[in-house]
Design a protein around this motif. Structure first.
Motif, mmCIF file in Angstrom:
data_model
loop_
_atom_site.group_PDB
_atom_site.id
_atom_site.type_symbol
_atom_site.label_atom_id
_atom_site.label_comp_id
_atom_site.label_asym_id
_atom_site.label_seq_id
_atom_site.Cartn_x
_atom_site.Cartn_y
_atom_site.Cartn_z
ATOM 1 N N ILE B 348 -48.845 71.383 79.920
ATOM 2 C CA ILE B 348 -48.134 72.343 80.760
ATOM 3 C C ILE B 348 -48.426 73.716 80.165
ATOM 4 O O ILE B 348 -48.288 73.905 78.951
ATOM 5 N N ILE B 349 -48.862 74.639 80.987
ATOM 6 C CA ILE B 349 -49.129 75.983 80.491
ATOM 7 C C ILE B 349 -48.127 76.929 81.138
ATOM 8 O O ILE B 349 -48.054 77.022 82.359
ATOM 9 N N ILE B 350 -47.334 77.582 80.299
ATOM 10 C CA ILE B 350 -46.359 78.535 80.832
ATOM 11 C C ILE B 350 -46.768 79.929 80.369
ATOM 12 O O ILE B 350 -46.911 80.168 79.173
ATOM 13 N N SER B 351 -47.005 80.826 81.304
ATOM 14 C CA SER B 351 -47.399 82.187 80.935
ATOM 15 C C SER B 351 -46.295 83.155 81.311
ATOM 16 O O SER B 351 -45.722 83.059 82.381
ATOM 17 N N ILE B 352 -46.025 84.074 80.392
ATOM 18 C CA ILE B 352 -45.044 85.119 80.673
ATOM 19 C C ILE B 352 -45.772 86.450 80.538
ATOM 20 O O ILE B 352 -46.281 86.788 79.473
ATOM 21 N N HIS B 353 -45.837 87.182 81.619
ATOM 22 C CA HIS B 353 -46.588 88.430 81.617
ATOM 23 C C HIS B 353 -45.663 89.598 81.933
ATOM 24 O O HIS B 353 -44.791 89.487 82.781
ATOM 25 N N ASP B 354 -45.846 90.702 81.199
ATOM 26 C CA ASP B 354 -45.112 91.906 81.602
ATOM 27 C C ASP B 354 -46.096 93.058 81.713
ATOM 28 O O ASP B 354 -47.123 93.066 81.042
ATOM 29 N N ASP B 355 -45.795 94.017 82.575
ATOM 30 C CA ASP B 355 -46.708 95.156 82.741
ATOM 31 C C ASP B 355 -46.160 96.373 81.998
ATOM 32 O O ASP B 355 -46.252 97.487 82.452
ATOM 33 N N GLY B 356 -45.601 96.127 80.829
ATOM 34 C CA GLY B 356 -45.003 97.190 80.018
ATOM 35 C C GLY B 356 -46.012 97.865 79.110
ATOM 36 O O GLY B 356 -47.196 97.938 79.418
ATOM 37 N N LYS B 357 -45.542 98.296 77.935
ATOM 38 C CA LYS B 357 -46.391 99.150 77.110
ATOM 39 C C LYS B 357 -47.380 98.383 76.228
ATOM 40 O O LYS B 357 -48.245 98.988 75.617
ATOM 41 N N GLY B 358 -47.248 97.073 76.173
ATOM 42 C CA GLY B 358 -48.193 96.311 75.365
ATOM 43 C C GLY B 358 -47.860 96.391 73.891
ATOM 44 O O GLY B 358 -46.957 97.114 73.483
ATOM 45 N N ILE B 359 -48.613 95.623 73.087
ATOM 46 C CA ILE B 359 -48.319 95.588 71.660
ATOM 47 C C ILE B 359 -49.209 96.599 70.933
ATOM 48 O O ILE B 359 -50.427 96.601 71.092
ATOM 49 N N ASP B 360 -48.570 97.455 70.164
ATOM 50 C CA ASP B 360 -49.291 98.492 69.417
ATOM 51 C C ASP B 360 -49.757 97.885 68.095
ATOM 52 O O ASP B 360 -49.002 97.816 67.132
ATOM 53 N N THR B 361 -51.029 97.450 68.051
ATOM 54 C CA THR B 361 -51.509 96.737 66.871
ATOM 55 C C THR B 361 -51.539 97.649 65.637
ATOM 56 O O THR B 361 -51.303 97.194 64.523
ATOM 57 N N GLN B 362 -51.791 98.935 65.877
ATOM 58 C CA GLN B 362 -51.825 99.884 64.764
ATOM 59 C C GLN B 362 -50.481 99.893 64.037
ATOM 60 O O GLN B 362 -50.397 99.806 62.814
ATOM 61 N N ARG B 363 -49.428 99.920 64.852
ATOM 62 C CA ARG B 363 -48.085 99.976 64.306
ATOM 63 C C ARG B 363 -47.748 98.674 63.567
ATOM 64 O O ARG B 363 -47.088 98.668 62.536
ATOM 65 N N ILE B 364 -48.233 97.554 64.136
ATOM 66 C CA ILE B 364 -47.977 96.252 63.515
ATOM 67 C C ILE B 364 -48.637 96.175 62.148
ATOM 68 O O ILE B 364 -48.027 95.748 61.163
ATOM 69 N N VAL B 365 -49.877 96.642 62.093
ATOM 70 C CA VAL B 365 -50.611 96.608 60.821
ATOM 71 C C VAL B 365 -49.899 97.470 59.779
ATOM 72 O O VAL B 365 -49.684 97.036 58.639
ATOM 73 N N GLU B 366 -49.481 98.676 60.182
ATOM 74 C CA GLU B 366 -48.779 99.563 59.250
ATOM 75 C C GLU B 366 -47.523 98.896 58.698
ATOM 76 O O GLU B 366 -47.232 98.927 57.508
ATOM 77 N N LYS B 367 -46.806 98.295 59.629
ATOM 78 C CA LYS B 367 -45.558 97.632 59.249
ATOM 79 C C LYS B 367 -45.832 96.454 58.304
ATOM 80 O O LYS B 367 -45.130 96.273 57.308
ATOM 81 N N ALA B 368 -46.884 95.689 58.641
ATOM 82 C CA ALA B 368 -47.221 94.519 57.825
ATOM 83 C C ALA B 368 -47.590 94.948 56.413
ATOM 84 O O ALA B 368 -47.227 94.299 55.434
ATOM 85 N N ILE B 369 -48.298 96.063 56.312
ATOM 86 C CA ILE B 369 -48.678 96.568 54.993
ATOM 87 C C ILE B 369 -47.414 97.011 54.239
ATOM 88 O O ILE B 369 -47.218 96.681 53.068
ATOM 89 N N ALA B 370 -46.520 97.694 54.974
ATOM 90 C CA ALA B 370 -45.272 98.160 54.362
ATOM 91 C C ALA B 370 -44.426 96.984 53.889
ATOM 92 O O ALA B 370 -43.696 97.078 52.900
ATOM 93 N N MET B 371 -44.523 95.855 54.616
ATOM 94 C CA MET B 371 -43.707 94.680 54.260
ATOM 95 C C MET B 371 -44.410 93.780 53.246
ATOM 96 O O MET B 371 -43.936 92.685 52.954
ATOM 97 N N ASN B 372 -45.588 94.225 52.781
ATOM 98 C CA ASN B 372 -46.385 93.447 51.816
ATOM 99 C C ASN B 372 -46.879 92.111 52.365
ATOM 100 O O ASN B 372 -47.104 91.168 51.620
ATOM 101 N N ILE B 373 -46.992 92.032 53.662
ATOM 102 C CA ILE B 373 -47.538 90.814 54.263
ATOM 103 C C ILE B 373 -49.068 90.912 54.227
ATOM 104 O O ILE B 373 -49.788 89.929 54.207
ATOM 105 N N LEU B 374 -49.557 92.151 54.208
ATOM 106 C CA LEU B 374 -50.978 92.413 54.390
ATOM 107 C C LEU B 374 -51.421 93.488 53.394
ATOM 108 O O LEU B 374 -50.661 94.396 53.085
ATOM 109 N N THR B 375 -52.669 93.352 52.913
ATOM 110 C CA THR B 375 -53.205 94.430 52.064
ATOM 111 C C THR B 375 -54.042 95.357 52.952
ATOM 112 O O THR B 375 -54.512 94.968 54.009
ATOM 113 N N LYS B 376 -54.224 96.602 52.473
ATOM 114 C CA LYS B 376 -54.969 97.584 53.257
ATOM 115 C C LYS B 376 -56.416 97.115 53.509
ATOM 116 O O LYS B 376 -56.961 97.293 54.591
ATOM 117 N N ASP B 377 -57.008 96.502 52.490
ATOM 118 C CA ASP B 377 -58.399 96.045 52.624
ATOM 119 C C ASP B 377 -58.508 94.943 53.666
ATOM 120 O O ASP B 377 -59.382 94.963 54.517
#
Lengths: 131, 589
Positions: B348-377
């Motif tokens: 069963i494939i259930i898709s949920i779509h919205d036509d909103g602002k989308g995910i800001d990957t730049q912001r996610i990466v910054e946050k992940a680095i700030a949370m020590n989930i990710l290194t800059k490299d």
């Protein structure tokens, strides 16, 4: 409790609520009736009546597609079905409703919520009068 | 009477039926909001629904609920007779009434309702209703004192019309018609003739279990046939087994189909949820659904409800922009959330779509680095998809302000593990400025699962195919030790995958201790992978899952059990639990 004359009268229970149908069925089952068929509205009832002879019909009034009054009228029109006794079982207690029911050919009325004993009293009285 | 009449046995049926009726009311009222006007047919339907609720609840003894339904029925009756004309305000009032009905029903079921509580919840509302009708405000008189509020006047509960009392109308007919007395009495049970019946899910589970046993008996026969030496007998035997197998599969399919319910049931909650959220956030959101007739295992609905709710909440809260922003961006003022279900490839494939602002990957990466989930490299090497997938990291959030809706409590990691628990997976695609798409891939059923049989020492286990990525026999050059001696890592295509030795986890004696002698099965674990070390794997098969008895719940690492062809029990491996045991043993929390 009255004596059941027809050894196994068949009774059609018409109500759009599954719970109401089951309660009526159960009340009659407790009194020893076994030939009990259910229909969910007037249209369904007419189909079942066409396929199977019934000794008694117990019907709700307020139902989708075809209500209880329309069902009574439809049964009155046909010679084959006009003699089947009908009990209307309804929450509507107004005189207006009662006269509508009588004019449409109902034999008796019972107000919901009903006491099982009242239902059985009406059912057995009618089946004794018109076995 | 032969048996005592006990009304309490109808309570479950009453609750089911009332919830269904309430859903119909909700659907109708929400549709009204879109249309502004109401048709007389819709008024009649609403009236009838309330009438049924009133009648049924008074029969079952839920008198407070009945009272409220009665008041609403009167209100609808006035609309029915055009004494009252529909306005959007009335629509709002009706929705409020619907919410109250739900609340009072819940209280009735819990037996927590009393006069005081009923008055405090409903009085203000009933006054509003009566103001419309120019009727006197509700008296503070107790519902209980009023007895069943819908009962007949003057104590009359039944009566006969003339007909019965005048036998001359009835008797001629009696003479003419010997009628049904001559007919053989019908022996049909009362359910015959009903197109559908309601069956407890437990009974279907029992049936399913029975079929599970059949499948097992089947594989016992197959194993027996394998040992036959006379080829002629063996062939004849196998041919008949084939026929039996076919019949069992058909039987299995038809029982499965009784467990299936349309997606409509899942969708039905969302219009109101979205409407309420949109109102709170002052956004305009259009909700569209498709595939409401796609069928899904009823047992899955419960587990699916929370994750879907979370995704939809997020879409409303973080996805769809405020109206003024949307106008500035040249987007339609109304944001759209679409949920779609389809069945493809045994999934069963259930898709949920919205036509909103989308995910800001730049912001996610910054946050992940700030949370020590990710290194800059590491961040520089991530693909678009990998960056998006960071939101599945435990505790991840980008919102700095806590809103009422999404809050910070539950993150996407929980959504993902809930979906995994159902044997499914989740994918996200998003384009900045254009919107996001969440796709849930789910198995058709929870009752049967495709598994791979794996062997460790003398023990056999089942590993669900849905988690397996690949399997391989490692060469020593692919293995590296990290940190202290016992942390083994598989290096596969420049990816480092931790190796979990199942024989150590479960403390099983096995001759296969060297990694290069056994097999590694690489499985999905959240966003990452782990490699499970086993001796060897055997066949792939379908098994019927049975829950593990409560007494054995202390045994960790398994999600269920199933019975194997030889009659022995096979445990189904739970990767999430196994990884937890592994991490615990290594002191990683």
């Amino acid at each position: 409790m009255g004596v059941i004359l027809n050894l196994n009268p068949s009774i059609l229970i018409v109500d759009d609520s599954r719970m109401m149908r089951d309660i009526v069925t159960y009340a009659l089952e407790c009194a020893g009736y076994t030939a009990l068929i259910q229909a969910e509205d007037g249209v369904d009832a007419l189909e079942k009546i066409a396929a199977h002879p019934f000794d008694l019909i117990i019907t709700d009034i307020n139902m989708p597609r075809m209500d209880g009054i329309q069902l009574c009228q439809a049964l009155q029109k046909e010679e084959k079905t006009s003699s089947i006794p009908i009990i209307v079982l309804t929450t509507e207690s107004s005189d207006e409703m009662k006269s509508k029911g009588r004019d449409a050919g109902a034999w008796a009325w019972i107000i919901k919520p009903f006491l099982p004993d009242d239902l059985l009293h009406v059912v057995t009285t009618i089946l004794q009068e018109h076995p | 009477m032969i048996a005592p009449f006990n009304m309490s046995r109808f309570i479950d049926l009453f609750i089911d039926e009332s919830r269904e009726t309430l859903e119909k009311i909700e659907k109708l009222l929400l549709a009204l909001e879109q249309n502004i006007a109401i048709t007389s047919e819709e008024i009649n339907d609403l009236f009838r629904y309330l009438h049924t609720l009133k009648g049924n609840s008074s029969s079952i003894g839920f008198l407070y609920f009945s009272k409220l339904a009665h008041e609403l029925e009167n209100f609808l009756d006035a609309m029915r007779h055009e004494a009252l004309l529909y306005t959007p305000q009335i629509g709002e009032n009706l929705i409020e009434g619907y919410e109250l009905l739900n609340e009072i029903l819940t209280l009735e079921i819990a037996k927590e309702i009393n006069e005081e509580l009923f008055q405090s919840k409903c009085s203000p509302y009933l006054i509003i209703l009566r103001t419309y009708l120019n009727a006197p405000p509700p008296t503070q008189q107790s519902v209980i004192l009023e007895k069943a509020p819908v009962h007949a006047r003057e104590g009359e509960t039944f009566g006969f019309f003339k007909k019965v009392l005048k036998p001359e109308i009835a008797s001629p007919l009696l003479v003419i018609e010997p009628k049904t007395k001559a007919e053989p009495p019908t022996k049909e049970p009362h359910l015959v003739g009903n197109a559908s019946i309601r069956v407890n899910l437990e009974k279907i589970d029992n049936l399913m279990n029975g079929i599970g046993e059949l499948v097992i008996a089947m594989s016992m026969l197959e194993q027996y046939a394998d040992n036959l030496t006379d080829q002629k007998i063996k062939n004849g035997f196998n041919e008949r087994i084939g026929f039996l197998q076919h019949t069992i599969r058909d039987l299995q399919d038809s029982v499965m189909s009784t467990r299936m319910v349309p997606m409509e049931q899942v969708y039905s909650k969302f219009p109101k949820l979205i409407r309420d959220i949109a109102k709170t956030l002052h956004k305009e959101i259009l909700f569209k659904t498709s595939g409401s007739d796609v069928e899904i295992d009823k047992a899955m609905i419960e587990g699916l409800s929370d994750p879907l709710m979370h995704i939809i909440r997020n879409a409303c809260d973080h996805g769809i922009e405020p109206s003024d922003q949307r106008v500035q961006l040249g987007k339609p003022i109304e944001g759209t959330i679409t949920i779609e279900a389809m069945q493809a490839n045994e999934q069963i494939i259930i898709s949920i779509h919205d036509d909103g602002k989308g995910i800001d990957t730049q912001r996610i990466v910054e946050k992940a680095i700030a949370m020590n989930i990710l290194t800059k490299d590491k961040a520089l090497t991530l693909s678009h998809k990998e960056k998006i997938n960071l939101i599945f990291e435990p505790g991840f959030t980008t919102t700095t302000d806590i809103t009422d809706l999404s809050g910070r409590g539950v993150g996407m990691d929980v959504v993902r593990s809930n979906i995994n628990r159902l044997g499914g997976s989740i994918q996200i695609d998003s384009t900045l400025g254009e919107g996001s798409l969440f796709r849930l891939l789910l198995p058709l059923t929870l009752a049967i699962v495709d598994v791979l049989t794996v062997v460790i020492g003398n023990s056999h286990f089942f590993l669900p195919l849905s988690v397996i990525i690949e399997s391989l026999q490692p060469q020593t050059s692919m293995i590296q030790s990290m940190g202290n001696k016992n942390n083994e890592i598989l290096i596969l295509r420049e990816e480092a995958i931790p190796i979990i030795r199942l024989h150590t986890i479960f403390n099983i004696e096995t001759p296969v201790k060297s990694l290069s002698e056994g097999m590694l099965i690489i499985v999905r674990y959240g966003t990452s992978k782990v490699a499970l070390f086993i001796d060897i794997f055997l066949n792939q098969q379908q098994v019927v899952i049975k829950p593990i008895d409560k007494n054995f719940k202390a045994i960790k690492g398994f999600s269920g059990a199933s019975i194997r062809g030889d009659g022995s029990i096979g445990l189904i491996l739970d990767v999430v639990a196994i990884t937890a045991i592994y991490k615990h043993s290594k002191g990683i929390v």
